[in-house]
Scaffold this motif. Structure first.
Motif, PDB file in Angstrom:
ATOM      1  N   TRP A  16       0.828  -1.201   0.000  1.00 26.14           N
ATOM      2  CA  TRP A  16       0.000   0.000   0.000  1.00 26.14           C
ATOM      3  C   TRP A  16       0.868   1.258   0.000  1.00 26.14           C
ATOM      4  O   TRP A  16       0.584   2.215  -0.704  1.00 26.14           O
ATOM      5  N   GLU A  17       1.944   1.264   0.787  1.00 27.31           N
ATOM      6  CA  GLU A  17       2.787   2.444   0.898  1.00 27.31           C
ATOM      7  C   GLU A  17       3.441   2.789  -0.430  1.00 27.31           C
ATOM      8  O   GLU A  17       3.677   3.952  -0.727  1.00 27.31           O
ATOM      9  N   CYS A  27     -11.416   6.217  -2.387  1.00 26.28           N
ATOM     10  CA  CYS A  27     -12.337   5.511  -1.485  1.00 26.28           C
ATOM     11  C   CYS A  27     -12.042   5.855  -0.031  1.00 26.28           C
ATOM     12  O   CYS A  27     -12.959   6.128   0.749  1.00 26.28           O
ATOM     13  N   ILE A  28     -10.777   5.860   0.330  1.00 25.97           N
ATOM     14  CA  ILE A  28     -10.398   6.141   1.711  1.00 25.97           C
ATOM     15  C   ILE A  28     -10.766   7.570   2.088  1.00 25.97           C
ATOM     16  O   ILE A  28     -11.362   7.808   3.148  1.00 25.97           O
ATOM     17  N   ARG A  29     -10.431   8.529   1.232  1.00 25.14           N
ATOM     18  CA  ARG A  29     -10.778   9.925   1.524  1.00 25.14           C
ATOM     19  C   ARG A  29     -12.278  10.133   1.583  1.00 25.14           C
ATOM     20  O   ARG A  29     -12.786  10.832   2.465  1.00 25.14           O
ATOM     21  N   SER A  30     -13.002   9.510   0.665  1.00 28.42           N
ATOM     22  CA  SER A  30     -14.458   9.671   0.643  1.00 28.42           C
ATOM     23  C   SER A  30     -15.113   9.082   1.888  1.00 28.42           C
ATOM     24  O   SER A  30     -15.994   9.701   2.484  1.00 28.42           O
ATOM     25  N   LEU A  31     -14.690   7.906   2.257  1.00 31.82           N
ATOM     26  CA  LEU A  31     -15.286   7.260   3.434  1.00 31.82           C
ATOM     27  C   LEU A  31     -14.844   7.930   4.737  1.00 31.82           C
ATOM     28  O   LEU A  31     -15.592   7.945   5.708  1.00 31.82           O
ATOM     29  N   SER A  32     -13.642   8.490   4.758  1.00 31.83           N
ATOM     30  CA  SER A  32     -13.144   9.143   5.967  1.00 31.83           C
ATOM     31  C   SER A  32     -13.746  10.521   6.179  1.00 31.83           C
ATOM     32  O   SER A  32     -13.995  10.924   7.311  1.00 31.83           O
ATOM     33  N   ASN A  33     -13.974  11.236   5.093  1.00 33.64           N
ATOM     34  CA  ASN A  33     -14.257  12.664   5.209  1.00 33.64           C
ATOM     35  C   ASN A  33     -15.614  13.119   4.691  1.00 33.64           C
ATOM     36  O   ASN A  33     -15.876  14.315   4.672  1.00 33.64           O
ATOM     37  N   ARG A  89      -5.625   4.855   6.120  1.00 34.69           N
ATOM     38  CA  ARG A  89      -5.679   6.318   6.072  1.00 34.69           C
ATOM     39  C   ARG A  89      -4.309   6.882   6.454  1.00 34.69           C
ATOM     40  O   ARG A  89      -3.651   6.395   7.369  1.00 34.69           O
ATOM     41  N   ALA A  90      -3.899   7.937   5.762  1.00 31.79           N
ATOM     42  CA  ALA A  90      -2.613   8.569   6.058  1.00 31.79           C
ATOM     43  C   ALA A  90      -2.625   9.122   7.473  1.00 31.79           C
ATOM     44  O   ALA A  90      -3.628   9.694   7.908  1.00 31.79           O
ATOM     45  N   PRO A  91      -1.532   8.940   8.210  1.00 31.16           N
ATOM     46  CA  PRO A  91      -1.483   9.462   9.576  1.00 31.16           C
ATOM     47  C   PRO A  91      -1.692  10.975   9.585  1.00 31.16           C
ATOM     48  O   PRO A  91      -1.172  11.687   8.743  1.00 31.16           O
ATOM     49  N   SER A  92      -2.466  11.425  10.555  1.00 32.22           N
ATOM     50  CA  SER A  92      -2.789  12.846  10.628  1.00 32.22           C
ATOM     51  C   SER A  92      -3.083  13.210  12.076  1.00 32.22           C
ATOM     52  O   SER A  92      -3.506  12.372  12.869  1.00 32.22           O
ATOM     53  N   ASP A  93      -2.848  14.461  12.400  1.00 33.14           N
ATOM     54  CA  ASP A  93      -3.186  14.938  13.737  1.00 33.14           C
ATOM     55  C   ASP A  93      -4.682  15.165  13.874  1.00 33.14           C
ATOM     56  O   ASP A  93      -5.213  15.188  14.968  1.00 33.14           O
ATOM     57  N   MET A  94      -5.350  15.323  12.761  1.00 30.45           N
ATOM     58  CA  MET A  94      -6.791  15.584  12.748  1.00 30.45           C
ATOM     59  C   MET A  94      -7.561  14.262  12.814  1.00 30.45           C
ATOM     60  O   MET A  94      -7.195  13.295  12.158  1.00 30.45           O
ATOM     61  N   VAL A  95      -8.609  14.260  13.604  1.00 25.65           N
ATOM     62  CA  VAL A  95      -9.504  13.107  13.663  1.00 25.65           C
ATOM     63  C   VAL A  95     -10.473  13.251  12.497  1.00 25.65           C
ATOM     64  O   VAL A  95     -11.089  14.303  12.307  1.00 25.65           O
ATOM     65  N   SER A  96     -10.598  12.205  11.688  1.00 27.85           N
ATOM     66  CA  SER A  96     -11.482  12.271  10.524  1.00 27.85           C
ATOM     67  C   SER A  96     -12.942  12.263  10.983  1.00 27.85           C
ATOM     68  O   SER A  96     -13.256  11.789  12.084  1.00 27.85           O
ATOM     69  N   PRO A  97     -13.846  12.756  10.133  1.00 28.82           N
ATOM     70  CA  PRO A  97     -15.266  12.687  10.478  1.00 28.82           C
ATOM     71  C   PRO A  97     -15.747  11.255  10.746  1.00 28.82           C
ATOM     72  O   PRO A  97     -16.601  11.046  11.597  1.00 28.82           O
ATOM     73  N   LEU A 139      -9.705   1.527  16.905  1.00 24.71           N
ATOM     74  CA  LEU A 139     -10.217   2.796  17.439  1.00 24.71           C
ATOM     75  C   LEU A 139      -9.480   3.188  18.715  1.00 24.71           C
ATOM     76  O   LEU A 139      -9.225   4.376  18.948  1.00 24.71           O
ATOM     77  N   ALA A 140      -9.154   2.224  19.538  1.00 20.69           N
ATOM     78  CA  ALA A 140      -8.450   2.518  20.788  1.00 20.69           C
ATOM     79  C   ALA A 140      -7.068   3.100  20.518  1.00 20.69           C
ATOM     80  O   ALA A 140      -6.554   3.861  21.341  1.00 20.69           O
ATOM     81  N   THR A 141      -6.479   2.764  19.381  1.00 20.32           N
ATOM     82  CA  THR A 141      -5.142   3.279  19.068  1.00 20.32           C
ATOM     83  C   THR A 141      -5.176   4.623  18.365  1.00 20.32           C
ATOM     84  O   THR A 141      -4.201   5.368  18.437  1.00 20.32           O
ATOM     85  N   VAL A 142      -6.266   4.971  17.678  1.00 20.41           N
ATOM     86  CA  VAL A 142      -6.294   6.225  16.915  1.00 20.41           C
ATOM     87  C   VAL A 142      -7.180   7.302  17.531  1.00 20.41           C
ATOM     88  O   VAL A 142      -7.015   8.473  17.218  1.00 20.41           O
TER      89      VAL A 142
END
Length: 171
Positions: A16-17, A27-33, A89-97, A139-142
């Motif tokens: 994947w990387e 798909c990942i961006r659409s489902l995350s955001n 999902r790419a690591p981010s400081d922001m929590v996705s919707p 979920l517990a990790t992110v």
């Protein structure tokens, strides 16, 4: 759901990387955001009680087909897709919707984390509790929260159900 599941599983995590396709990223961006992720949350939020009710009311066709099995397959796909979206999902400081929706209370005051944890009580398909546990672990990790605190007064009963299943010879 099956198509999205297939797209997200095209590559292993290592591949994947290096080879993430634009379709997978979309798909990942659409489902995350977007609100598309909320549909997955709504499917998973059905809960084990509803599945048990549908399975009990379905005609006795051996349990291999019918609305109950279709519902179980749909919920399993929703769990798997959600887990893959959070994992890839790419690591981010922001929590996705999507992550935010997974950690919030439902419309009727139900805590979604507790609803997901109660899938441990599901008996018709052994993959469904496993998928629920994988998602809770992810979920517990992110997510910035305590899963134990989200379970509230159900924590002890859910812990005991986990232990009972772990001690079972067939699990």
């Amino acid at each position: 759901l099956e198509l999205i599941h297939a797209i997200l599983n095209l590559y292993s995590e290592e591949e994947w990387e290096n080879r993430a396709s634009s379709l997978q990223s979309l798909c990942i961006r659409s489902l995350s955001n977007t609100d598309a992720g909320q549909a997955l949350v709504n499917i998973m939020g059905i809960g084990v009680d509803t599945i048990d009710f549908v399975m009990a009311t379905q005609s006795s066709s051996g349990g291999t087909e019918g609305p109950g099995q279709l519902l179980i397959q749909t919920v399993k796909l929703a769990f798997s897709i959600t887990n893959n979206v959070i994992r890839l999902r790419a690591p981010s400081d922001m929590v996705s919707p999507l992550e935010h929706a997974l950690t919030q209370h439902g419309a009727h005051g139900n805590n979604l984390i507790a609803v997901l944890a109660k899938y441990i009580y599901h008996k018709h398909d052994p993959a469904l509790p496993r998928l629920a546990i994988q998602l809770l672990k992810r979920l517990a990790t992110v997510a910035p929260m305590s899963v134990y605190a989200c379970l509230g007064s159900d924590a002890v009963a859910i812990r005991d159900a986990f232990l009972r299943r772990l001690r079972s010879k067939i699990e």
